[in-house]
Design a protein around this motif. Structure first.
Motif, short mmCIF file in Angstrom:
data_model
loop_
_atom_site.label_atom_id
_atom_site.label_comp_id
_atom_site.label_asym_id
_atom_site.label_seq_id
_atom_site.Cartn_x
_atom_site.Cartn_y
_atom_site.Cartn_z
N GLU A 173 0.83 -1.19 0.00
CA GLU A 173 0.00 0.00 0.00
C GLU A 173 0.87 1.24 0.00
OE1 GLU A 173 -3.72 -0.04 2.71
OE2 GLU A 173 -2.49 -1.73 3.25
N SER A 174 0.24 2.40 -0.21
CA SER A 174 1.03 3.62 -0.11
C SER A 174 1.45 3.78 1.34
CB SER A 174 0.22 4.82 -0.59
OG SER A 174 -1.08 4.77 -0.07
N THR B 45 -0.21 3.42 -13.00
CA THR B 45 -1.37 3.64 -12.14
C THR B 45 -2.34 4.65 -12.74
OG1 THR B 45 0.11 3.23 -10.33
CG2 THR B 45 -2.00 4.10 -9.76
N HIS C 92 0.85 -1.08 -6.46
CA HIS C 92 -0.06 -1.64 -5.47
C HIS C 92 -1.05 -2.56 -6.15
CE1 HIS C 92 -2.35 2.12 -6.55
NE2 HIS C 92 -3.23 1.17 -6.79
N ASP C 93 -0.91 -2.74 -7.46
CA ASP C 93 -1.89 -3.50 -8.22
C ASP C 93 -1.33 -4.87 -8.57
OD1 ASP C 93 -3.81 -4.42 -9.83
OD2 ASP C 93 -3.90 -2.67 -11.14
N LEU C 94 -1.86 -5.89 -7.91
CA LEU C 94 -1.31 -7.23 -8.13
C LEU C 94 -1.61 -7.75 -9.53
CD1 LEU C 94 -1.87 -8.93 -4.72
CD2 LEU C 94 0.25 -8.87 -5.95
N SER D 16 -9.02 -8.32 -2.20
CA SER D 16 -9.71 -7.04 -2.22
C SER D 16 -9.88 -6.52 -3.64
CB SER D 16 -8.96 -6.01 -1.38
OG SER D 16 -7.72 -5.75 -1.95
N ALA E 57 -12.72 -5.92 1.75
CA ALA E 57 -11.83 -4.78 1.92
C ALA E 57 -10.99 -4.97 3.17
CB ALA E 57 -12.64 -3.50 2.01
N ILE E 58 -9.77 -4.41 3.16
CA ILE E 58 -8.95 -4.46 4.37
C ILE E 58 -9.43 -3.34 5.28
CG2 ILE E 58 -6.60 -4.44 5.27
CD1 ILE E 58 -5.63 -4.95 2.45
N PRO E 59 -9.85 -3.65 6.48
CA PRO E 59 -10.34 -2.59 7.37
C PRO E 59 -9.19 -1.69 7.84
CG PRO E 59 -10.20 -4.67 8.55
CD PRO E 59 -9.86 -4.96 7.11
N GLY E 60 -9.54 -0.46 8.18
CA GLY E 60 -8.55 0.42 8.78
C GLY E 60 -7.54 0.95 7.80
N THR E 61 -6.50 1.56 8.36
CA THR E 61 -5.45 2.17 7.53
C THR E 61 -4.10 1.67 8.01
OG1 THR E 61 -5.56 4.02 9.05
CG2 THR E 61 -6.69 4.27 6.95
N ASP F 58 -5.55 3.30 -3.55
CA ASP F 58 -4.86 2.02 -3.40
C ASP F 58 -5.85 0.87 -3.56
OD1 ASP F 58 -2.29 2.53 -3.04
OD2 ASP F 58 -2.27 2.38 -0.86
N VAL F 59 -5.34 -0.29 -3.94
CA VAL F 59 -6.22 -1.42 -4.19
C VAL F 59 -7.09 -1.74 -2.98
CG1 VAL F 59 -6.29 -3.88 -4.59
CG2 VAL F 59 -4.81 -2.48 -5.95
N SER F 60 -6.49 -1.77 -1.79
CA SER F 60 -7.26 -2.15 -0.60
C SER F 60 -8.33 -1.11 -0.30
CB SER F 60 -6.33 -2.30 0.59
OG SER F 60 -5.59 -1.13 0.76
N ALA G 36 -11.39 -1.29 -2.72
CA ALA G 36 -12.42 -2.25 -2.34
C ALA G 36 -13.38 -1.62 -1.34
CB ALA G 36 -11.78 -3.49 -1.75
N GLN G 37 -12.84 -0.84 -0.37
CA GLN G 37 -13.72 -0.18 0.60
C GLN G 37 -14.71 0.73 -0.09
OE1 GLN G 37 -11.33 1.94 3.44
NE2 GLN G 37 -10.28 0.10 4.18
N ASN H 266 -17.33 -1.17 -2.22
CA ASN H 266 -18.33 -1.77 -1.33
C ASN H 266 -19.32 -0.73 -0.83
OD1 ASN H 266 -17.49 -4.37 -1.55
ND2 ASN H 266 -16.24 -4.36 0.31
N PRO I 155 -4.87 -11.45 -12.00
CA PRO I 155 -3.94 -11.89 -10.96
C PRO I 155 -3.59 -13.36 -11.14
CG PRO I 155 -6.15 -11.73 -10.08
CD PRO I 155 -6.23 -11.29 -11.49
#
Lengths: 715, 397
Positions: free
Chosen positions: A42-43, A550, A580-582, A624, A636-640, B266-268, B271-272, B275, B341
């Motif tokens: 991530e950034s 990007t 950040h893009d798989l 994600s 989604a990944i929660p939080g930062t 960002d990718v993660s 998604a947030q 959603n 992917p």
């Protein structure tokens, strides 16, 4: 495989008003020749900081706290800015994320593109010349020393070699320029014909004139030769009456002429190429007379002539010189090993303090073993003294300041506690003390010395077996290559032609029109393509791509990725690809390093990371992103990401992970080895850990791939 | 969408948007039904953002009409003017009978221009009148029936709704979410001010109402009350984009134009946000025009997709259909470029290249936008149309 770049235990922090921000916390990786290493995260995970450290363009408030970046026998963290000029852009190039800030707003695109080509070509010529002269001088010295009976003979041969190489350079230069021009002309003609065919030729005058110039520039004894006067005449007539044809849109005459030219140039390019090196030697010995009129007989004759008359003897002498130097260095290395062993003993018994008096003699002995003749520079030996010095400096720093830092820390903690006890909430936080880990420093020094010692022993063991003749042939080949490098001249015309082709290659329509425009006239995607074209124009060894696609859309993205991949194969480029893009990575990467909070958490080949990911963070990244089959809710990944001024204890990802265990919050997981190439730092891989299943999206995707693989195997 | 809804919310007809000589958008037509997500994809510079901005009236369109809820909100005049010029040219050589016909035609066109200009200028005002009439109709009988305390309260309510109606702009029912959350938020306004600004402009003066709406929206997008008093720089990228979404949603719009809302994230975080938009869409029954270049996201999110290439809409179909049967060569090239992917798949991937010059020959036979399969439109000429129907016609049944 040959290692191009080694990053070891790199730690970088930034001084900010709120305290020390630990951006990179001890990462190590190798970059091999001709491979792509993707760094994913991530950034704020420290991936861009790593790449900037490699380029030597860290911000002013950055502190390099440890580690090394080894490239071509130098530690990039310690070399001077002047030395970096020679690497940056030329050997290591970078494509930045934001194209607007990497272009000069008041320079035309064309100039920005060709500027690098022209400057770097000149610099390369210069460095080739320096390399050639330097190596020749050394070789001559060793030859003389190794064979005292034939001093004059040795000197004469080296002199001869130099002189006929110079003759060769002169001829090769004009030949190559002409041939390149002919090749460009061929492409330009093909393009013109295509446009005429599709009835899409506008603004023809300039394009035709350029093509004409390219054809005329290819005049040379062996390209557009004296016998091809007819073609020259056609080329000269090419632009006549063009404005008339332009108006009527009737290009039949132009087309006819172009077809004649195309045929002629194809014939010319199919002709046998002269062996200019051997020819130069023959002419040098025979006052510039040719052996016969036929080029092919000449080529064959000259080659054997040179082989028998010169090359064999020269290689023999070189081999003897190499054997002689090997012997010297064998002894020098033995001395260095003895010194190192002494130093290690002292370190083991008395710690760093006991080592200090020995440092000078050790570095002296090690520095003496630097071989000036080697073709591939030995990073271990060359960077040893620098690394040792910096370790000792940090040790000293720790000795002097650790106590004070600890005191400061305790004082502020007490103050903070006092305030909170009184019911106040201070706006500032306690900054953790930045202590030097004395044990780690000592361990680092011990590692450094034992590594070098092992390296020496391996080298010494290999000496007797190495084929000296082969190494000598390699060396002579290297000299010739450098001589050829001196020839490689880029003229304004060829630079423009190359730039136009490069612009076309990166997908810019109407490159001729765009060539004269300014950056503000381009859209974001177009600007990025220009930036990529500029980075590639200098033809670097290592290309660092910091999220290059990007900002681009899919078609352009895949075009650019294909372009980078193609160039990688053609030029044996090593690429560090940061993203950040798989999805992008799957196409590009040979190996992938997943970074989180300044650390690498998983490291493996692309197949391993995509098909059997182990770290929860990799799972989260993979699940994600939607793919074309996804219908259900995304995970989604929660939080930062954590604030790196206060890096979390234990596994940094634990706070955001569904799979976190208690130990994840207490102790940092070590790297668990999964295969020779696959490593992951998570406690889940510990034998005592409970078995967990990766998220459904990941496991389904993996299962699908496995099914497909098995299906293929059956067929 | 599970339930079939055929009410057309937005209709774009022959929209052209020229900037000097650049044809950013050139003669495109499509409709968006209520409750659906319409994806617009294409490479950068193909005019998809311009289309979005033209719809929300950030530009005065050059030609064509845009209807929102069956009202013309935007109209251009170029096509009429061109028709007049052509007619005048013809008039020079025409015989008297034809001349009269042409003169009638010109008068007709002039009338059309007049009405287009009128609609372009007054779309909002006309709606105001309709709205206040509605309020009048609603309250007149009530007011007549009520008395005393009740009357007083009703009068207050009536005045309030009348004011809102007078300030109501028709186009505020279309809202936009921008690509770059940093650039699209005012750094000197708190989140509360940013979100409430639209309400205030609409004439909302009651602090309690504003508070209630702002806090509800904040919670809806996954932020908490405390965030309202902060400034944009105190947020992460994903949170900033949430503020952008909240700002659009608070106006209770019917149509949201989302201009690459996740491209800069960002990718993660992507998604947030995806959603979040998906949740809101189902909860509020929003209709969304989703502009993006990431095809995986568009496929995931949209019901129907339009593909644009250099100002033209080249293909339009439901998202499953488009990915199953991409007909236009540009769409095929676009789909072949999607990164996946999956390293093994990627290594064998062959990208289809699209070169308009060699793919089509439009020198004689001019192309137009036609329905090749049911609900599947492609930009093609007669010859290609026949070829496509031969190739794909069998599969449709």
């Amino acid at each position: 495989m040959e290692k191009r770049l080694q990053v070891q235990n790199l730690r970088i922090s930034f001084r900010t008003i709120n305290g020390k921000l630990q951006a990179v916390r001890g990462i190590s990786f190798d970059l091999y020749k001709g491979e792509t290493l993707a760094i994913v995260g991530e950034s704020g995970s420290g991936k861009s900081v790593t790449s900037k450290a490699i380029m030597g363009i860290l911000a002013g408030n950055a502190m390099v706290e440890g580690g090394e970046i080894l490239y071509d026998g130098q530690d990039l963290l310690t070399i001077e800015e002047e030395d970096f000029y020679r690497l940056r852009g030329d050997k290591i190039a970078m494509i930045f994320q934001d194209p607007l800030s990497s272009l000069n707003p008041i320079m035309r695109i064309g100039k920005q593109l060709t500027e690098a080509m022209l400057l770097k070509a000149k610099a390369r010529q210069k460095s080739s010349k320096i390399n050639f002269d330097e190596k020749m001088r050394l070789l001559e010295g060793y030859m003389v020393a190794s064979d005292p009976a034939q001093v004059d003979e040795s000197k004469r041969m080296c002199d001869e070699f130099r002189r006929y190489i110079m003759l060769y350079i002169k001829r090769e230069r004009s030949y190559r320029a002409a041939r390149e021009s002919a090749e460009e002309a061929r492409d330009a003609i093909a393009e013109l014909l295509y446009l005429i065919d599709k009835n899409a030729l506008h603004d023809s005058k300039e394009q035709v004139q350029e093509t004409q110039q390219l054809v005329l520039n290819s005049r040379d004894q062996y390209v557009l030769a004296a016998g091809d006067e007819r073609l020259v005449a056609v080329a000269k007539a090419l632009s006549q009456g063009l404005s008339h044809q332009d108006k009527s849109k009737d290009f039949s005459r132009l087309k006819q002429n172009l077809e004649t030219l195309q045929q002629g140039i194809n014939d010319i390019l199919a002709r046998p190429q002269p062996d200019l090196l051997a020819q130069a030697y023959y002419h040098f010995r025979n006052d510039g007379k040719d052996y016969s009129d036929n080029l092919e007989t000449n080529n064959a004759y000259y080659a054997t002539y040179m082989q028998q008359g010169f090359t064999e003897r020269f290689i023999e002498k070189t081999a003897r010189a190499i054997a002689y130097t090997d012997n010297i260095f064998l002894n020098l290395r033995a001395t260095a090993i003895a010194e190192l062993t002494r130093g290690m003993d002292a370190l083991n018994t008395g710690g760093v303090d006991a080592l200090k008096p020995l440092v000078d003699s050790i570095t002296q002995a090690v520095n003496a073993t630097i071989e000036p003749m080697e073709i591939v520079k030995d990073s271990w030996v060359r960077t040893f003294s620098g690394s040792l010095k910096s370790f000792l400096a940090s040790y000293q720093d720790g000795q002097r300041n650790n106590e004070r830092r600890m005191r400061d820390f305790e004082r502020t903690t007490q103050k903070h506690n006092r305030l909170t006890a009184r019911g106040k909430s201070p706006t500032w936080k306690v900054i953790p003390a930045a202590l030097v880990d004395m044990e780690l420093v000592q361990e680092n020094i011990a590692n450094l010395m034992s590594n070098l010692k092992a390296h020496y022993e391996a080298l010494n063991a290999g000496i007797g077996q190495a084929d000296e003749r082969q190494r000598a042939a390699q060396l002579v080949e290297y000299l010739k290559e450098n001589a050829a490098g001196i020839v490689n001249r880029v003229t304004k015309y060829s630079a423009k032609a190359k730039a136009l082709r490069l612009m076309e290659e990166v997908g810019i329509p109407e490159p001729r029109l765009r060539y004269r425009q300014y950056p503000f006239e381009f859209s974001g995607g177009m600007r990025q393509r220009i930036v990529i074209a500029i980075a590639l124009a200098a033809n670097p060894d290592i290309l660092i791509c910091d999220e290059p696609t990007t900002a681009l859309d899919v078609t352009i993205q895949s075009q650019i990725l294909e372009l980078i991949n193609k160039l990688k194969q053609e030029r044996d480029l090593s690429i560090i690809f940061i993203t950040h893009d798989l999805g992008v990575v799957a196409n590009m990467a040979d190996r992938i390093a997943v970074m989180y909070a300044g650390k690498i958490v998983e490291y493996g080949t692309a197949e391993e990371v995509f098909y059997s990911p182990k770290h929860p963070y990799t799972w989260a990244l993979l699940s994600s992103m939607p793919d074309l089959e996804t219908k259900e809710k995304l995970e989604a990944i929660p939080g930062t990401p954590p604030n790196m001024i206060y890096p979390p204890k234990g596994d940094a990802f634990a706070e955001r992970s569904r799979y976190a265990m208690e130990i994840d919050f207490e102790e940092e997981p070590p790297f668990f080895r999964l295969s020779d190439t696959h490593w992951a730092a998570t406690w889940l891989l510990h034998p005592d850990a409970p078995r967990v299943e990766p998220p459904r999206l990941v496991s389904e995707r993996v299962a699908k791939v496995n099914a497909r693989l098995e299906g293929n195997a059956d067929v | 969408m599970s339930e079939k809804n055929d009410q057309v919310l937005l209709r774009v007809e022959n929209l052209c948007q020229y900037f000097k000589t650049t044809k950013a958008v050139d003669d495109i037509s499509f409709t968006i039904k209520k409750g659906e997500v319409f994806g617009l994809v294409g490479e950068s510079g193909c005019g998809k953002t311009t289309t979005g901005r033209a719809i929300i009236k950030l530009y005065n369109i050059t030609s064509g009409s845009i209807y929102f809820k069956d009202r013309r909100i935007s109209a251009g005049t170029l096509s009429y003017r061109k028709a007049i010029t052509d007619a005048r040219k013809e008039m020079r050589t025409a015989d008297p009978a034809r001349k009269a016909e042409l003169e009638r035609f010109i008068a007709e066109q002039k009338e059309l221009i007049r009405s287009a200009r009128y609609d372009q200028k007054n779309a909002d005002k006309l709606y105001e009148d309709v709205m206040s009439q509605e309020v009048d109709e609603k309250y007149k009988p009530l007011l007549a029936a009520a008395s005393g305390e009740e009357l007083w309260a009703l009068q207050k309510k009536y005045a309030y709704e009348k004011r809102i109606a007078a300030n109501q702009r028709f186009t505020t029912q279309i809202q936009m979410i921008f690509q770059d959350p940093i650039a699209s938020l005012d750094p000197r306004m708190t989140v509360y001010e940013t979100i409430a600004e639209g309400l205030v402009i609409r004439g909302e003066k009651d602090k309690a109402v504003i508070d209630e709406k702002v806090y509800r929206v904040l919670e809806m997008v996954g932020l908490v009350r405390d965030h309202a008093s902060r400034y944009p720089h105190e947020f992460s990228g994903g949170q900033r984009q949430r503020i952008g979404v909240a700002r659009a949603v608070v106006m209770e719009p019917e149509l949201i134009i989302a201009d690459e809302p996740v491209s800069a994230l960002d990718v993660s975080i992507q998604a947030q946000v995806i959603n979040l938009m998906n949740d809101l869409r189902h909860k509020l029954g929003l209709t969304i025009l989703f502009i993006a270049h990431d095809l995986s996201v568009v496929k995931y999110f949209s019901d129907r997709i339009g593909v644009m290439y250099y100002g033209k809409l080249v293909e339009m179909a439901s998202s499953d259909e488009l990915f199953l049967h991409p007909i236009h060569p540009y769409t095929q090239s676009l789909l072949s470029a999607i990164p996946r992917p999956d390293p093994l798949f990627e290594k064998q991937r062959r990208r289809i290249k699209y070169d308009p010059l060699s793919a089509h020959d439009y020198s004689v036979d001019k192309p137009s936008f036609r329905e090749v399969l049911p609900d599947h439109f492609v930009y093609c000429n007669d010859e290609e149309f026949a070829a496509y129907q031969r190739a794909y016609g069998g599969q449709a049944e």
